[in-house]
Design a protein around this motif. Sequence first.
Motif, PDB file in Angstrom:
ATOM      1  N   ASP A 176      20.185 -50.252 -19.533  1.00  0.00           N
ATOM      2  CA  ASP A 176      18.845 -50.240 -18.950  1.00  0.00           C
ATOM      3  C   ASP A 176      18.921 -49.412 -17.678  1.00  0.00           C
ATOM      4  N   SER A 177      18.106 -48.365 -17.583  1.00  0.00           N
ATOM      5  CA  SER A 177      18.194 -47.470 -16.433  1.00  0.00           C
ATOM      6  C   SER A 177      16.812 -47.114 -15.911  1.00  0.00           C
ATOM      7  N   PHE A 178      16.772 -46.785 -14.634  1.00  0.00           N
ATOM      8  CA  PHE A 178      15.538 -46.396 -13.941  1.00  0.00           C
ATOM      9  C   PHE A 178      15.850 -45.142 -13.139  1.00  0.00           C
ATOM     10  N   CYS A 179      14.973 -44.144 -13.234  1.00  0.00           N
ATOM     11  CA  CYS A 179      15.224 -42.855 -12.586  1.00  0.00           C
ATOM     12  C   CYS A 179      14.062 -42.462 -11.690  1.00  0.00           C
ATOM     13  N   LEU A 180      14.394 -41.950 -10.521  1.00  0.00           N
ATOM     14  CA  LEU A 180      13.448 -41.355  -9.588  1.00  0.00           C
ATOM     15  C   LEU A 180      13.777 -39.877  -9.509  1.00  0.00           C
ATOM     16  N   ALA A 181      12.908 -39.022 -10.050  1.00  0.00           N
ATOM     17  CA  ALA A 181      13.139 -37.575 -10.061  1.00  0.00           C
ATOM     18  C   ALA A 181      12.299 -36.923  -8.970  1.00  0.00           C
ATOM     19  N   PHE A 182      12.934 -36.090  -8.153  1.00  0.00           N
ATOM     20  CA  PHE A 182      12.277 -35.444  -7.024  1.00  0.00           C
ATOM     21  C   PHE A 182      11.819 -34.032  -7.374  1.00  0.00           C
ATOM     22  N   GLN A 183      10.757 -33.589  -6.726  1.00  0.00           N
ATOM     23  CA  GLN A 183      10.320 -32.209  -6.838  1.00  0.00           C
ATOM     24  C   GLN A 183      11.354 -31.284  -6.191  1.00  0.00           C
ATOM     25  N   PRO A 184      11.409 -30.011  -6.599  1.00  0.00           N
ATOM     26  CA  PRO A 184      12.379 -29.086  -5.997  1.00  0.00           C
ATOM     27  C   PRO A 184      12.219 -29.002  -4.480  1.00  0.00           C
ATOM     28  N   GLY A 185      13.300 -29.234  -3.770  1.00  0.00           N
ATOM     29  CA  GLY A 185      13.295 -29.140  -2.317  1.00  0.00           C
ATOM     30  C   GLY A 185      12.964 -30.429  -1.598  1.00  0.00           C
ATOM     31  N   ALA A 186      12.341 -31.397  -2.284  1.00  0.00           N
ATOM     32  CA  ALA A 186      11.867 -32.599  -1.595  1.00  0.00           C
ATOM     33  C   ALA A 186      13.018 -33.435  -1.054  1.00  0.00           C
ATOM     34  N   LEU A 187      14.062 -33.654  -1.859  1.00  0.00           N
ATOM     35  CA  LEU A 187      15.164 -34.489  -1.400  1.00  0.00           C
ATOM     36  C   LEU A 187      15.881 -33.846  -0.216  1.00  0.00           C
ATOM     37  N   GLY A 188      16.033 -32.532  -0.246  1.00  0.00           N
ATOM     38  CA  GLY A 188      16.654 -31.843   0.878  1.00  0.00           C
ATOM     39  C   GLY A 188      15.842 -31.986   2.147  1.00  0.00           C
ATOM     40  N   LEU A 189      14.528 -31.892   2.033  1.00  0.00           N
ATOM     41  CA  LEU A 189      13.664 -32.057   3.203  1.00  0.00           C
ATOM     42  C   LEU A 189      13.707 -33.490   3.714  1.00  0.00           C
ATOM     43  N   LEU A 190      13.779 -34.460   2.819  1.00  0.00           N
ATOM     44  CA  LEU A 190      13.783 -35.870   3.223  1.00  0.00           C
ATOM     45  C   LEU A 190      15.074 -36.267   3.924  1.00  0.00           C
ATOM     46  N   THR A 191      16.204 -35.771   3.440  1.00  0.00           N
ATOM     47  CA  THR A 191      17.497 -36.217   3.958  1.00  0.00           C
ATOM     48  C   THR A 191      18.131 -35.244   4.942  1.00  0.00           C
ATOM     49  N   GLY A 192      17.663 -33.986   4.956  1.00  0.00           N
ATOM     50  CA  GLY A 192      18.297 -32.981   5.805  1.00  0.00           C
ATOM     51  C   GLY A 192      19.642 -32.523   5.291  1.00  0.00           C
ATOM     52  N   GLN A 193      19.972 -32.861   4.046  1.00  0.00           N
ATOM     53  CA  GLN A 193      21.275 -32.505   3.486  1.00  0.00           C
ATOM     54  C   GLN A 193      21.235 -31.149   2.778  1.00  0.00           C
ATOM     55  N   ASP A 194      22.378 -30.516   2.698  1.00  0.00           N
ATOM     56  CA  ASP A 194      22.561 -29.299   1.913  1.00  0.00           C
ATOM     57  C   ASP A 194      22.818 -29.728   0.469  1.00  0.00           C
TER      58      ASP A 194
END
Length: 295
Positions: free
Chosen positions: A110-128
């Motif tokens: 049983d799995s649950f996934c959160l898929a981000f738009q391109p660039g969104a996760l980088g903007l949210l976390t400040g990570q490369d």
Amino acid sequence: MEQPVPPPAEPPTGPQALPASALQAPPGALADCVRAFFWRDLGRQPPNTPTDTRVPPSPYPGIIWLTRGTAQLVECAGATAAAAMPAMPAITLSGAHRHPYHSVSSHDGDSFCLAFQPGALGLLTGQDLAPLTDRVTDATTWLPAAWHPFLAAVHAARDHGVRQALCVDFLTPRWAAVADRHAAWLQVLHQAWQRGARQALASALDWTPRHLQRRTRQLAGLRPGEIERMLRAEHALLAMRDGNAGALDAALRHGYADQAHFSREARALFEKPPAALKAHTRRPGDDADWLLRRS
């Protein structure tokens, strides 16, 4: 004699009220941040349901919570493992992918996934995110410590509806702050990363094309042209699914030189020609090519 009318049945509640497998769009405030929520409960599906999941090349990084059962990667970064790779962690982070990746779950998975738009996760976390491209790794070792209580809460939630709500509550204020600071980037997303939008972004920020390339790799893990290519193929296929467009019409409407070019791109990214993909999305209960499935 008239029979008494029975009272209306109470609507079902709890995990059994949710479909065993679903793709859910985010609320409007998160549309530029989240591509979709997706879950799949194999324990509630027929015994002969395939337990493998193939994710096509895509610009969408994602967090996957394995809430029951086990899963193993068998293909990643364009290579098939001679033997099964180590078991996937309970909370996994996948980057953007130039190649499909393939996992196999236990029958009770049983799995649950959160898929981000391109660039969104980088903007949210400040990570490369460039080092995450074509990788699947432990989310708790990659994401900032401030995210760890959120990751744990989603994993411990009683059902996928609660998990979705926790994601919305966590992301909404954070994304609002990001959107205020990076409005120029959102215009690129709204225009599917097309060349003209990228040029306008570089001009607005006084960047050279090379700096835009480098910054996009950091935020999204791919080159701008790669993101445009993947989104164009996906949007053309969705036009066939939702608008009943023919392959030629969808190709021309989305900037392909001809139908043959569109067909080659669909095969390269989704492993099937457009007509076969359109028919595939209309088969109920089939989870393959989940990015193209209906909600």
